[in-house]
Design a protein around this motif. Structure first.
Motif, PDB file in Angstrom:
ATOM      1  N   ILE A 126      45.235  53.064  49.400  1.00  0.00           N
ATOM      2  CA  ILE A 126      44.185  52.905  48.388  1.00  0.00           C
ATOM      3  C   ILE A 126      42.914  53.664  48.773  1.00  0.00           C
ATOM      4  CG2 ILE A 126      45.058  50.655  47.664  1.00  0.00           C
ATOM      5  CD1 ILE A 126      42.612  49.397  49.011  1.00  0.00           C
ATOM      6  N   LYS A 127      42.812  54.083  50.035  1.00  0.00           N
ATOM      7  CA  LYS A 127      41.622  54.799  50.490  1.00  0.00           C
ATOM      8  C   LYS A 127      41.821  56.315  50.529  1.00  0.00           C
ATOM      9  CE  LYS A 127      38.861  51.295  51.610  1.00  0.00           C
ATOM     10  NZ  LYS A 127      37.498  51.117  51.055  1.00  0.00           N
ATOM     11  N   GLY A 209      38.087  34.739  48.883  1.00  0.00           N
ATOM     12  CA  GLY A 209      38.401  36.087  49.356  1.00  0.00           C
ATOM     13  C   GLY A 209      37.554  37.131  48.666  1.00  0.00           C
ATOM     14  N   ARG A 210      37.495  38.294  49.281  1.00  0.00           N
ATOM     15  CA  ARG A 210      36.736  39.400  48.707  1.00  0.00           C
ATOM     16  C   ARG A 210      37.251  39.736  47.312  1.00  0.00           C
ATOM     17  NH1 ARG A 210      33.782  42.435  52.500  1.00  0.00           N
ATOM     18  NH2 ARG A 210      34.301  42.077  54.687  1.00  0.00           N
ATOM     19  N   LEU A 211      36.349  40.121  46.439  1.00  0.00           N
ATOM     20  CA  LEU A 211      36.737  40.532  45.087  1.00  0.00           C
ATOM     21  C   LEU A 211      37.111  42.010  45.122  1.00  0.00           C
ATOM     22  CD1 LEU A 211      33.949  38.699  43.029  1.00  0.00           C
ATOM     23  CD2 LEU A 211      36.096  37.802  43.949  1.00  0.00           C
ATOM     24  N   ASP A 212      38.213  42.282  45.798  1.00  0.00           N
ATOM     25  CA  ASP A 212      38.677  43.646  46.031  1.00  0.00           C
ATOM     26  C   ASP A 212      40.139  43.772  45.610  1.00  0.00           C
ATOM     27  OD1 ASP A 212      36.229  44.459  47.031  1.00  0.00           O
ATOM     28  OD2 ASP A 212      36.751  44.045  49.117  1.00  0.00           O
ATOM     29  N   ILE A 231      47.556  21.866  31.990  1.00  0.00           N
ATOM     30  CA  ILE A 231      46.836  20.839  32.745  1.00  0.00           C
ATOM     31  C   ILE A 231      45.331  21.096  32.672  1.00  0.00           C
ATOM     32  CG2 ILE A 231      46.423  19.887  35.056  1.00  0.00           C
ATOM     33  CD1 ILE A 231      49.249  20.494  35.769  1.00  0.00           C
ATOM     34  N   PRO A 232      44.525  20.067  32.367  1.00  0.00           N
ATOM     35  CA  PRO A 232      43.063  20.236  32.439  1.00  0.00           C
ATOM     36  C   PRO A 232      42.673  20.632  33.864  1.00  0.00           C
ATOM     37  CG  PRO A 232      43.631  18.189  31.319  1.00  0.00           C
ATOM     38  CD  PRO A 232      44.903  18.719  31.926  1.00  0.00           C
ATOM     39  N   SER A 233      42.095  21.792  34.019  1.00  0.00           N
ATOM     40  CA  SER A 233      41.834  22.303  35.366  1.00  0.00           C
ATOM     41  C   SER A 233      40.724  23.337  35.327  1.00  0.00           C
ATOM     42  CB  SER A 233      43.107  22.927  35.959  1.00  0.00           C
ATOM     43  OG  SER A 233      43.671  23.866  35.066  1.00  0.00           O
ATOM     44  N   ARG A 234      40.176  23.576  36.521  1.00  0.00           N
ATOM     45  CA  ARG A 234      39.179  24.624  36.702  1.00  0.00           C
ATOM     46  C   ARG A 234      39.569  25.482  37.893  1.00  0.00           C
ATOM     47  NH1 ARG A 234      33.306  22.799  37.494  1.00  0.00           N
ATOM     48  NH2 ARG A 234      34.176  20.734  37.946  1.00  0.00           N
ATOM     49  N   LEU A 235      39.203  26.746  37.828  1.00  0.00           N
ATOM     50  CA  LEU A 235      39.435  27.687  38.921  1.00  0.00           C
ATOM     51  C   LEU A 235      38.087  28.110  39.489  1.00  0.00           C
ATOM     52  CD1 LEU A 235      41.158  29.659  40.633  1.00  0.00           C
ATOM     53  CD2 LEU A 235      41.021  31.280  38.711  1.00  0.00           C
ATOM     54  N   LEU A 236      37.894  27.858  40.782  1.00  0.00           N
ATOM     55  CA  LEU A 236      36.672  28.259  41.471  1.00  0.00           C
ATOM     56  C   LEU A 236      37.026  29.370  42.454  1.00  0.00           C
ATOM     57  CD1 LEU A 236      35.207  24.724  42.326  1.00  0.00           C
ATOM     58  CD2 LEU A 236      35.004  26.021  40.193  1.00  0.00           C
ATOM     59  N   ILE A 237      36.284  30.468  42.405  1.00  0.00           N
ATOM     60  CA  ILE A 237      36.543  31.618  43.267  1.00  0.00           C
ATOM     61  C   ILE A 237      35.312  31.865  44.136  1.00  0.00           C
ATOM     62  CG2 ILE A 237      37.078  34.080  43.351  1.00  0.00           C
ATOM     63  CD1 ILE A 237      38.442  33.773  40.622  1.00  0.00           C
ATOM     64  N   LEU A 238      35.511  31.839  45.452  1.00  0.00           N
ATOM     65  CA  LEU A 238      34.431  32.094  46.403  1.00  0.00           C
ATOM     66  C   LEU A 238      34.621  33.476  46.998  1.00  0.00           C
ATOM     67  CD1 LEU A 238      34.427  28.706  48.401  1.00  0.00           C
ATOM     68  CD2 LEU A 238      33.513  29.183  46.115  1.00  0.00           C
ATOM     69  N   GLY A 239      33.625  34.329  46.874  1.00  0.00           N
ATOM     70  CA  GLY A 239      33.724  35.671  47.437  1.00  0.00           C
ATOM     71  C   GLY A 239      32.937  36.664  46.612  1.00  0.00           C
ATOM     72  N   GLU A 244      33.851  42.611  40.924  1.00  0.00           N
ATOM     73  CA  GLU A 244      33.301  41.434  40.244  1.00  0.00           C
ATOM     74  C   GLU A 244      33.169  41.644  38.735  1.00  0.00           C
ATOM     75  OE1 GLU A 244      29.324  38.580  40.190  1.00  0.00           O
ATOM     76  OE2 GLU A 244      29.821  39.733  41.998  1.00  0.00           O
ATOM     77  N   SER A 245      32.648  42.785  38.318  1.00  0.00           N
ATOM     78  CA  SER A 245      32.449  43.010  36.881  1.00  0.00           C
ATOM     79  C   SER A 245      33.781  43.060  36.141  1.00  0.00           C
ATOM     80  CB  SER A 245      31.658  44.297  36.646  1.00  0.00           C
ATOM     81  OG  SER A 245      32.334  45.416  37.193  1.00  0.00           O
ATOM     82  N   GLU A 246      34.804  43.689  36.740  1.00  0.00           N
ATOM     83  CA  GLU A 246      36.125  43.747  36.105  1.00  0.00           C
ATOM     84  C   GLU A 246      36.745  42.360  35.993  1.00  0.00           C
ATOM     85  OE1 GLU A 246      34.997  45.764  38.394  1.00  0.00           O
ATOM     86  OE2 GLU A 246      35.781  47.809  38.192  1.00  0.00           O
ATOM     87  N   ILE A 247      36.564  41.545  37.032  1.00  0.00           N
ATOM     88  CA  ILE A 247      37.114  40.187  37.006  1.00  0.00           C
ATOM     89  C   ILE A 247      36.423  39.354  35.932  1.00  0.00           C
ATOM     90  CG2 ILE A 247      37.330  38.045  38.336  1.00  0.00           C
ATOM     91  CD1 ILE A 247      37.634  39.870  40.844  1.00  0.00           C
ATOM     92  N   ARG A 248      35.118  39.487  35.834  1.00  0.00           N
ATOM     93  CA  ARG A 248      34.385  38.755  34.787  1.00  0.00           C
ATOM     94  C   ARG A 248      34.857  39.175  33.396  1.00  0.00           C
ATOM     95  NH1 ARG A 248      30.377  35.602  36.557  1.00  0.00           N
ATOM     96  NH2 ARG A 248      29.487  35.995  38.632  1.00  0.00           N
ATOM     97  N   GLU A 249      35.134  40.452  33.234  1.00  0.00           N
ATOM     98  CA  GLU A 249      35.599  40.944  31.940  1.00  0.00           C
ATOM     99  C   GLU A 249      36.970  40.362  31.602  1.00  0.00           C
ATOM    100  OE1 GLU A 249      35.519  42.805  28.340  1.00  0.00           O
ATOM    101  OE2 GLU A 249      33.883  42.600  29.801  1.00  0.00           O
ATOM    102  N   GLN A 250      37.865  40.284  32.601  1.00  0.00           N
ATOM    103  CA  GLN A 250      39.183  39.709  32.343  1.00  0.00           C
ATOM    104  C   GLN A 250      39.078  38.220  32.021  1.00  0.00           C
ATOM    105  OE1 GLN A 250      42.100  39.988  35.465  1.00  0.00           O
ATOM    106  NE2 GLN A 250      43.702  39.036  34.226  1.00  0.00           N
ATOM    107  N   ILE A 251      38.196  37.518  32.722  1.00  0.00           N
ATOM    108  CA  ILE A 251      37.982  36.092  32.438  1.00  0.00           C
ATOM    109  C   ILE A 251      37.558  35.907  30.983  1.00  0.00           C
ATOM    110  CG2 ILE A 251      36.474  34.122  32.944  1.00  0.00           C
ATOM    111  CD1 ILE A 251      36.422  35.154  35.873  1.00  0.00           C
TER     112      ILE A 251
END
Length: 390
Positions: A126-127, A209-212, A231-239, A244-251
């Motif tokens: 990837i690098k 984990g890193r948002l990578d 199921i009533p649930s929430r997902l919490l992501i630490l990292g 980040e912007s791409e993940i927010r867009e998918q959410i």
């Protein structure tokens, strides 16, 4: 062998797994045996302020740009010469290559140990543009082979270095990442309240984990969309990280923005873990995931992809967690749903998970590091004596 000088080298102390392992070593190595120095290129990073006060910190600022490449290597080598350690221990792939180059060019006397915690072949892919990949593989082979020893944090990483880079297996030692059970317990006790409010009948899924790219959060969001429909649930992501912007867009596109929260980097992830119902990892590749073993230490049953490398060396599928095929969204969602719907199963796997990770207790892992350090220090001393004789 008292007060031998060990220099630890890493670019910065950001909030990743390699940095956490290095910090654990700096906090726990025997001060009656070793004098410790830390060489960095930046004071930035979430863990910088946690460096023990008795450790000398040296900052070598690097100029950017390809034109300064050789200058940076000589600068690093000369800094090491000036500090005159008996042993240099480097963390992270880029730092490992840099310190090996510096030894080759400046001939500093210290032995070197490279600690590799990344799926190196996947990291290079990837690098690096495909045309240059064979060159980069050769570069890793040449410069890693200059090390006195290499520490791999999983057998998978060791095999990767042997198979893909043709490095002599005799210089590679597997030492798993440590867990500081006492430190985790203390951190949990210091926090009086849960950092989030859990609604009645709601389940909490936690990811750290890193948002990578390697973490494949796109798979996680897709799986959570299925889970949330059942199921009533929430997902919490630490990292934090580059995606980040791409993940927010998918959410947002998945219409789960009311149920997924990105918390960024947090200093005390364990207060989140002890209140979670399931730990979820959808990585496409790993080294040896710290967050996974820390979740298990907190009694949170994990669902993790059986990626290269690490999870299959930690989880016994169906006993202390679930392993899933990489990228199989439906299978991942089904395993999480199974755990969330079955309290007895979740409780049994949680207890087994806590018992499993005692194998990674920090005192055991520190002893393994010290044994290897002493071996290289002794070998380096004999080389120095031989050189003086001539």
């Amino acid at each position: 062998m008292l007060n031998r000088h060990i220099l630890f080298y890493i670019g910065d102390l950001g909030g990743g797994g390699a940095e956490r392992v290095m910090l654990n070593l700096l906090q726990n190595l025997d001060r009656n045996k070793y004098q410790l120095t830390l060489l960095l290129h930046s004071e930035k990073g979430a863990f910088y302020k946690k460096i023990p006060s008795d450790i000398q910190k040296v900052i070598v600022c690097w100029k950017t740009g390809k034109i300064h490449f050789l200058y940076r290597i000589y600068q690093l080598g000369n800094a090491i010469k000036k500090l005159n350690p008996d042993l240099v221990v480097s963390f992270r792939t880029a730092s490992n290559i840099a310190v090996s180059r510096a030894k080759f060019l400046t001939r500093f006397r210290a032995g070197i140990i490279l600690r590799e915690g990344t799926n190196t072949i996947s990291w290079l892919k990837i690098k690096t543009k495909s045309f240059f990949l064979p060159i980069r593989k050769l570069e890793v082979k040449i410069f890693y082979s200059l090390a006195d020893k290499i520490i791999a944090n999983s057998d998978g990483i060791k095999n990767d270095l042997v198979i893909n880079f043709k490095i002599n297996s005799n210089i590679i030692h597997t030492i798993y990442n440590p867990i500081d059970f006492e430190g985790i317990t203390k951190a949990i006790r210091q926090s009086d309240n849960s950092p989030y409010t859990k609604q009645e009948h709601e389940k909490i899924i936690l990811a750290i984990g890193r948002l990578d790219p390697p973490k494949a959060y796109q798979d996680m969001i897709s799986a959570f969309s299925i889970i949330r429909s059942v199921i009533p649930s929430r997902l919490l992501i630490l990292g934090q990280g580059s995606l980040e912007s791409e993940i927010r867009e998918q959410i947002k596109k998945s219409q789960v923005e009311d149920f997924v929260k990105l918390h960024g980097f947090v200093n005390n992830p364990w207060v989140y873990l002890v209140n979670a119902d399931v730990f979820l990892s959808t990585s496409h590749w790993e080294g040896f995931p710290n967050a996974l073993i820390e979740a298990m230490a907190c009694g949170v049953p994990p669902v993790a992809t059986d990626c290269d490398f690490g999870p299959r060396e930690i989880i016994h599928d169906g006993i202390d967690g679930f392993l899933t095929p990489v990228g199989d969204i439906k299978y991942i969602a089904d395993r999480v749903i199974e755990l969330l719907q079955d309290d007895e199963l979740r409780s049994r796997l949680a207890e087994n998970a806590k018992n499993r990770v005692h194998a990674f207790e920090i005192s055991t892992i520190i002893q393994e590091y010290e044994t290897l350090f002493d071996e290289v220090l002794l070998s380096s001393s004999k080389r120095d004596e031989t050189s003086l004789a001539y």
